[in-house]
Design an enzyme around this catalytic site. Structure first.
Site, mmCIF file in Angstrom:
data_model
loop_
_atom_site.group_PDB
_atom_site.id
_atom_site.type_symbol
_atom_site.label_atom_id
_atom_site.label_comp_id
_atom_site.label_asym_id
_atom_site.label_seq_id
_atom_site.Cartn_x
_atom_site.Cartn_y
_atom_site.Cartn_z
ATOM 1 N N GLU A 198 -8.721 21.875 -24.654
ATOM 2 C CA GLU A 198 -7.290 21.689 -24.964
ATOM 3 C C GLU A 198 -6.935 22.354 -26.295
ATOM 4 O O GLU A 198 -5.843 22.143 -26.820
ATOM 5 C CB GLU A 198 -6.941 20.196 -24.978
ATOM 6 N N THR A 213 -19.664 15.117 -13.342
ATOM 7 C CA THR A 213 -19.230 13.726 -13.204
ATOM 8 C C THR A 213 -18.488 13.569 -11.871
ATOM 9 O O THR A 213 -17.704 14.425 -11.475
ATOM 10 C CB THR A 213 -18.337 13.301 -14.387
ATOM 11 N N LEU A 214 -18.776 12.437 -11.192
ATOM 12 C CA LEU A 214 -18.272 12.222 -9.828
ATOM 13 C C LEU A 214 -17.405 10.976 -9.730
ATOM 14 O O LEU A 214 -17.262 10.414 -8.649
ATOM 15 C CB LEU A 214 -19.461 12.074 -8.864
ATOM 16 N N ASP A 259 -7.188 2.057 -14.685
ATOM 17 C CA ASP A 259 -6.652 3.355 -15.135
ATOM 18 C C ASP A 259 -7.843 4.246 -15.485
ATOM 19 O O ASP A 259 -8.591 3.941 -16.413
ATOM 20 C CB ASP A 259 -5.746 3.131 -16.355
ATOM 21 N N ASP A 276 -13.824 11.145 -20.902
ATOM 22 C CA ASP A 276 -14.049 11.259 -22.353
ATOM 23 C C ASP A 276 -15.068 10.211 -22.820
ATOM 24 O O ASP A 276 -15.929 10.500 -23.662
ATOM 25 C CB ASP A 276 -12.727 11.089 -23.103
#
Ligand code: RIB
Length: 308
Positions: A140, A220-221, A246, A252
């Site tokens: 980002e 990551t899954l 959520d 992260d």
């Protein structure tokens, strides 16, 4: 004393919980609205400090209210932030986030000050970056900055973990400079240009990154955990079963947990297990940073819950 450095983004997240994701052109009524500090960089720094490791953030904020809010949050959490610079005439980064009842999200990021994180800031903070045991980066901030920092830090023998989100093509040179790359399945599909629907496809797609010079890939899954792919082996590490509210920021939390466990001497597979627990707990509250767990919470989940 170990130290984690995060070179990356700081956003203010404007989040709406919604009964479902709307169609293009449709207006729907949301069920909640929240303002949180976020951004993949900031989230990783918050996850890291909450897991009990001194953490330094390197990034940029705008000279505005959101920037002030963020700096206050960093200070309150004890994240080293003298390396976070304030930039004039550009707003603090922002993200518009919708979360549906299953915890899935949709995110639009407006980079603002994050795109002013440049080579000069990397040079100015190199002394601090070199004092860290591991440096976490995401995408980002400008790719040029990520490539430059990774190259310099790799040249100095530093462990660099790149979370390639939001996904964009990565140069072979950048791949070679990272100790670990941590895409999710969608990001891996974009990075490799290959399907990632099955474990075999994921392994093949990750292998293309290894062929280009990456040392190890951790895919990551979500609720299925993560897969480690190295030139020597492929290992699936299952997730922990929790009630997700959520999923924003779970990736992260994973990266921070993985990095911490590695610098504390765990094997990559053990580190993924710790990271899976941190990521699972991060999904149990609304807001990316609200659910970041403490070390005690992670260890308790690892002892009491079975993996799915
Ligand atoms: O990874 C979650 C983050 O993505 C959010 O906090 C949002 O700011 C976006 O950067």
């Amino acid at each position: 004393m170990k130290l984690i450095g995060v070179l990356g983004s700081l956003n203010v997240d404007l989040m709406a919980t919604v009964p479902r994701f709307q169609e293009p052109g449709e207006t729907i009524t949301g069920t909640g609205f929240y303002t949180f500090t976020g951004g993949k960089g900031g989230n990783q720094a918050v996850a890291s400090v909450k897991l009990g490791i001194p953490t330094m953030m390197i990034g940029k904020l705008g000279a505005d209210q959101n920037g002030e809010l963020y700096r206050k949050t960093l200070l309150e959490l004890g994240i080293e932030q003298h390396t976070v610079q304030t930039v004039e005439h550009v707003p603090t980064g922002a993200a518009m986030i919708e979360v549906d009842p299953s915890g899935e999200n949709r995110i639009v990021v407006v980079p603002g000050a994050n795109y002013a994180v440049d080579r000069k800031q990397v040079d100015q903070t190199m002394h601090e970056l070199l004092s860290c045991d591991v440096i976490l980066m995401q995408l980002e901030i400008p790719m040029d900055t990520v490539e430059y920092a990774a190259r310099r830090l790799h040249g100095e023998g530093k462990m660099v973990i790149l979370n390639p989100a939001p996904a964009q093509p990565l140069s072979d040179r950048l791949l070679r400079s990272c100790t670990y790359i941590t895409p999710n399945e969608t990001e891996l599909r974009i990075l490799s240009g290959m399907d990632t629907n099955t474990d075999n496809q994921i392994k093949t797609a990750a292998q293309t990154l290894l062929d280009k010079g990456a040392q190890a890939v951790v895919v990551t899954l979500g609720s299925r955990g993560a897969i480690l792919v190295t030139p020597h082996n492929t290992v699936h590490v299952p997730a922990f079963d929790v009630q997700a509210i959520d999923t924003t920021g779970a990736g992260d939390a994973f990266v921070a947990g993985f990095a911490i466990a590695l610098i504390e001497g765990k094997s990559p597979v053990e580190a993924i297990r710790f990271a899976n627990a941190a990521a699972a707990l991060a999904t149990t509250a609304v807001g990316a940073q609200s659910g970041m767990p403490t070390r005690e919470q992670v260890l308790e989940l690892m002892m009491t819950k079975t993996c799915s």
